[in-house]
Motif scaffolding. Structure first.
Motif, PDB file in Angstrom:
ATOM      1  N   LYS A   5       0.825  -1.217   0.000  1.00 53.37           N
ATOM      2  CA  LYS A   5       0.000   0.000   0.000  1.00 53.37           C
ATOM      3  C   LYS A   5       0.862   1.272   0.000  1.00 53.37           C
ATOM      4  N   ARG A   6       1.964   1.259   0.761  1.00 51.99           N
ATOM      5  CA  ARG A   6       2.820   2.464   0.846  1.00 51.99           C
ATOM      6  C   ARG A   6       3.412   2.796  -0.520  1.00 51.99           C
ATOM      7  N   LEU A   7       4.036   1.794  -1.166  1.00 50.24           N
ATOM      8  CA  LEU A   7       4.665   2.055  -2.463  1.00 50.24           C
ATOM      9  C   LEU A   7       3.613   2.382  -3.528  1.00 50.24           C
ATOM     10  N   GLN A   8       2.449   1.719  -3.446  1.00 47.86           N
ATOM     11  CA  GLN A   8       1.380   2.010  -4.422  1.00 47.86           C
ATOM     12  C   GLN A   8       0.901   3.459  -4.264  1.00 47.86           C
ATOM     13  N   ASP A  23      14.572   6.454  -8.574  1.00 44.99           N
ATOM     14  CA  ASP A  23      14.144   5.616  -7.448  1.00 44.99           C
ATOM     15  C   ASP A  23      15.364   5.451  -6.547  1.00 44.99           C
ATOM     16  N   CYS A  24      15.466   6.359  -5.556  1.00 43.97           N
ATOM     17  CA  CYS A  24      16.662   6.389  -4.707  1.00 43.97           C
ATOM     18  C   CYS A  24      16.501   5.441  -3.514  1.00 43.97           C
ATOM     19  N   CYS A  25      17.626   4.933  -3.005  1.00 43.56           N
ATOM     20  CA  CYS A  25      17.586   3.949  -1.918  1.00 43.56           C
ATOM     21  C   CYS A  25      16.623   2.847  -2.340  1.00 43.56           C
ATOM     22  N   CYS A  26      16.795   2.364  -3.579  1.00 42.64           N
ATOM     23  CA  CYS A  26      15.735   1.576  -4.233  1.00 42.64           C
ATOM     24  C   CYS A  26      15.606   0.155  -3.693  1.00 42.64           C
ATOM     25  N   ASP A  27      16.666  -0.391  -3.051  1.00 40.87           N
ATOM     26  CA  ASP A  27      16.620  -1.763  -2.530  1.00 40.87           C
ATOM     27  C   ASP A  27      16.181  -2.732  -3.638  1.00 40.87           C
ATOM     28  N   HIS A  28      14.977  -3.269  -3.539  1.00 42.23           N
ATOM     29  CA  HIS A  28      14.432  -4.213  -4.521  1.00 42.23           C
ATOM     30  C   HIS A  28      14.033  -3.551  -5.844  1.00 42.23           C
ATOM     31  N   ASP A  47      21.134   2.672  -5.484  1.00 42.98           N
ATOM     32  CA  ASP A  47      21.308   2.173  -4.114  1.00 42.98           C
ATOM     33  C   ASP A  47      22.812   2.111  -3.837  1.00 42.98           C
ATOM     34  N   VAL A  48      23.161   2.235  -2.574  1.00 39.01           N
ATOM     35  CA  VAL A  48      24.573   2.277  -2.206  1.00 39.01           C
ATOM     36  C   VAL A  48      25.163   0.853  -2.105  1.00 39.01           C
ATOM     37  N   VAL A  49      24.313  -0.156  -2.088  1.00 36.40           N
ATOM     38  CA  VAL A  49      24.787  -1.544  -1.913  1.00 36.40           C
ATOM     39  C   VAL A  49      24.897  -2.247  -3.279  1.00 36.40           C
ATOM     40  N   PRO A  50      26.126  -2.612  -3.691  1.00 35.01           N
ATOM     41  CA  PRO A  50      26.313  -3.210  -5.025  1.00 35.01           C
ATOM     42  C   PRO A  50      25.458  -4.459  -5.262  1.00 35.01           C
ATOM     43  N   ALA A  51      25.332  -5.326  -4.250  1.00 33.09           N
ATOM     44  CA  ALA A  51      24.585  -6.586  -4.445  1.00 33.09           C
ATOM     45  C   ALA A  51      23.105  -6.303  -4.748  1.00 33.09           C
ATOM     46  N   LEU A  52      22.574  -5.230  -4.174  1.00 32.79           N
ATOM     47  CA  LEU A  52      21.161  -4.906  -4.426  1.00 32.79           C
ATOM     48  C   LEU A  52      20.969  -4.422  -5.865  1.00 32.79           C
ATOM     49  N   ILE A  53      21.895  -3.597  -6.328  1.00 31.55           N
ATOM     50  CA  ILE A  53      21.791  -3.095  -7.706  1.00 31.55           C
ATOM     51  C   ILE A  53      21.983  -4.255  -8.695  1.00 31.55           C
ATOM     52  N   THR A  75      25.322   2.152  -8.475  1.00 32.90           N
ATOM     53  CA  THR A  75      25.708   1.867  -7.098  1.00 32.90           C
ATOM     54  C   THR A  75      26.321   3.166  -6.590  1.00 32.90           C
ATOM     55  N   LEU A  76      25.534   3.922  -5.840  1.00 31.79           N
ATOM     56  CA  LEU A  76      25.930   5.305  -5.556  1.00 31.79           C
ATOM     57  C   LEU A  76      25.256   5.808  -4.287  1.00 31.79           C
ATOM     58  N   ASP A  77      25.965   6.683  -3.571  1.00 30.05           N
ATOM     59  CA  ASP A  77      25.363   7.413  -2.460  1.00 30.05           C
ATOM     60  C   ASP A  77      24.413   8.464  -3.066  1.00 30.05           C
ATOM     61  N   VAL A  78      23.182   8.478  -2.625  1.00 31.55           N
ATOM     62  CA  VAL A  78      22.178   9.385  -3.197  1.00 31.55           C
ATOM     63  C   VAL A  78      22.604  10.858  -3.067  1.00 31.55           C
ATOM     64  N   ALA A  79      23.439  11.160  -2.077  1.00 29.35           N
ATOM     65  CA  ALA A  79      23.929  12.539  -1.919  1.00 29.35           C
ATOM     66  C   ALA A  79      24.665  13.011  -3.170  1.00 29.35           C
ATOM     67  N   ILE A  94      12.746   9.483  -2.538  1.00 30.27           N
ATOM     68  CA  ILE A  94      13.546   8.926  -1.429  1.00 30.27           C
ATOM     69  C   ILE A  94      12.547   8.377  -0.409  1.00 30.27           C
ATOM     70  N   ALA A  95      12.441   7.072  -0.344  1.00 31.30           N
ATOM     71  CA  ALA A  95      11.444   6.453   0.546  1.00 31.30           C
ATOM     72  C   ALA A  95      12.075   5.307   1.324  1.00 31.30           C
ATOM     73  N   GLY A  96      11.540   5.091   2.513  1.00 31.23           N
ATOM     74  CA  GLY A  96      11.928   3.901   3.276  1.00 31.23           C
ATOM     75  C   GLY A  96      13.229   4.039   4.046  1.00 31.23           C
ATOM     76  N   VAL A  97      13.763   5.273   4.150  1.00 27.65           N
ATOM     77  CA  VAL A  97      14.938   5.489   5.003  1.00 27.65           C
ATOM     78  C   VAL A  97      14.577   6.520   6.070  1.00 27.65           C
ATOM     79  N   GLY A  98      15.421   6.639   7.104  1.00 31.47           N
ATOM     80  CA  GLY A  98      15.110   7.504   8.234  1.00 31.47           C
ATOM     81  C   GLY A  98      15.012   8.983   7.839  1.00 31.47           C
TER      82      GLY A  98
HETATM   83  C1  LIG Z   1      14.465  -0.119   3.507  1.00 35.56           C
HETATM   84  S1  LIG Z   1      15.206   0.141   1.956  1.00 35.56           S
HETATM   85  C2  LIG Z   1      13.992   1.172   1.165  1.00 35.56           C
HETATM   86  C3  LIG Z   1      13.506   0.537  -0.110  1.00 35.56           C
HETATM   87  C4  LIG Z   1      12.420   1.323  -0.854  1.00 35.56           C
HETATM   88  N1  LIG Z   1      12.859   2.659  -1.202  1.00 35.56           N
HETATM   89  C5  LIG Z   1      11.148   1.390  -0.045  1.00 35.56           C
HETATM   90  O1  LIG Z   1      10.699   2.485   0.307  1.00 35.56           O
HETATM   91  O2  LIG Z   1      10.586   0.316   0.244  1.00 35.56           O
HETATM   92  C6  LIG Z   1      16.519   1.271   2.290  1.00 35.56           C
HETATM   93  C7  LIG Z   1      17.632   1.231   1.231  1.00 35.56           C
HETATM   94  O3  LIG Z   1      18.401   2.438   1.312  1.00 35.56           O
HETATM   95  C8  LIG Z   1      19.719   2.145   0.890  1.00 35.56           C
HETATM   96  N2  LIG Z   1      20.552   3.293   1.286  1.00 35.56           N
HETATM   97  C9  LIG Z   1      20.816   3.715   2.543  1.00 35.56           C
HETATM   98  N3  LIG Z   1      21.576   4.830   2.519  1.00 35.56           N
HETATM   99  C10 LIG Z   1      21.805   5.131   1.206  1.00 35.56           C
HETATM  100  C11 LIG Z   1      22.494   6.175   0.536  1.00 35.56           C
HETATM  101  N4  LIG Z   1      23.121   7.142   1.205  1.00 35.56           N
HETATM  102  N5  LIG Z   1      22.508   6.170  -0.816  1.00 35.56           N
HETATM  103  C12 LIG Z   1      21.879   5.180  -1.511  1.00 35.56           C
HETATM  104  N6  LIG Z   1      21.194   4.164  -0.923  1.00 35.56           N
HETATM  105  C13 LIG Z   1      21.158   4.145   0.431  1.00 35.56           C
HETATM  106  C14 LIG Z   1      19.983   0.817   1.568  1.00 35.56           C
HETATM  107  O4  LIG Z   1      21.053   0.133   0.950  1.00 35.56           O
HETATM  108  C15 LIG Z   1      18.640   0.110   1.405  1.00 35.56           C
HETATM  109  O5  LIG Z   1      18.628  -0.703   0.268  1.00 35.56           O
END
Ligand SMILES: C[S@@+](CC[C@H](N)C(=O)[O-])C[C@H]1O[C@@H](n2cnc3c(N)ncnc32)[C@H](O)[C@@H]1O
Length: 223
Positions: A5-8, A23-28, A47-53, A75-79, A94-98
């Motif tokens: 529901k959130r992503l939709q 689609d930043c911090c895209c995870d899946h 996404d910052v994690v190579p395995a996820l990308i 594979t990049l820091d969104v900053a 930018i969704a799903g991060v603090g």
């Molecule tokens: C919980 S997932 C969010 C996935 C999706 N955006 C969502 O809302 O469901 C958080 C993702 O943020 C990525 N992430 C954290 N800090 C980041 C940064 N500075 N730049 C890019 N990706 C980052 C993590 O690797 C992780 O895959």
């Protein structure tokens, strides 16, 4: 592909046409994949994690074989998003991060903006401090709302660096007009801030917030 529901909600809130959607911090990469399906935009998965990308790349090759020229993977820091390298309307999600990380990323991105860019944010926690940072940036509100998923309520902030839009406020405006959802969000938020000072005395000023939030409840209309 069925989104939660959130992503939709994040997908459906976007009614404008964009040339580029990030689609930043895209995870899946589910949200970007939905836009790949539903829009004509070029989709940038970051996404910052190579395995996820690597996994997103594999999934896109498998499920979207016809769209190879319509997306890019980083594979990049969104900053460090290379927004200035692209022209046309851009949307950064930018969704799903603090909220604190979202604030850091938004501060970096807004330092280097060229042209108007829209942002769609859906942070986890720390909305108040995030909004304080956003207020200091050259941004306006296009739309703000709430979405509930798995008994957690999220704020959705659709912002623009363009000139048209409402002023960002520290507690939000439209989010308090969602009837019972706003009321429940208020209760959860008050409960959160009531607990914060116990854990960290530095956060005592948040006590003051509870009064302002009570005032917001009075303005919230029932469904
Ligand atoms: C919980 S997932 C969010 C996935 C999706 N955006 C969502 O809302 O469901 C958080 C993702 O943020 C990525 N992430 C954290 N800090 C980041 C940064 N500075 N730049 C890019 N990706 C980052 C993590 O690797 C992780 O895959």
């Amino acid at each position: 592909m069925k989104l939660g529901k959130r992503l939709q909600t994040l997908h459906d809130v976007v009614t404008e046409n964009y040339q580029h959607i990030w689609d930043c911090c895209c995870d899946h990469g589910q949200l970007g994949a939905q836009f790949l399906h539903s829009s004509q935009a070029h989709i940038h998965f970051v996404d910052v994690v190579p395995a996820l990308i690597a996994k997103v790349k594999l999934d896109l090759t498998r499920f979207f074989p016809e769209t190879e020229t319509r997306y890019s993977l980083y594979t990049l820091d969104v900053a460090k998003l290379p927004l200035a390298q692209h022209s046309g309307r851009q949307l950064v999600i930018i969704a799903g991060v603090g909220g604190d990380l979202t604030a850091e990323l938004m501060t970096s991105l807004c330092c280097n903006l060229r042209g108007d860019v829209d942002f769609l944010l859906c942070p986890v926690h720390h909305h108040y401090t995030l909004r304080q940072t956003l207020q200091s940036l050259p941004l306006k509100v296009i739309h703000e709302s709430l979405v509930e998923e798995n008994r957690r309520i999220y704020e959705v902030l659709y912002l623009t660096s363009g000139k048209t839009g409402a002023t960002i406020t520290p507690l939000g405006e439209a989010i308090w007009q969602h009837g019972t959802l706003s009321k429940r969000y208020l209760e959860k938020t008050l409960d959160h801030y009531a607990r914060v000072p116990k854990a960290n005395p530095k956060h005592k000023p948040f006590y003051r917030l509870t009064n302002t939030l009570h005032y917001k409840t009075q303005r919230t209309q029932p469904d």
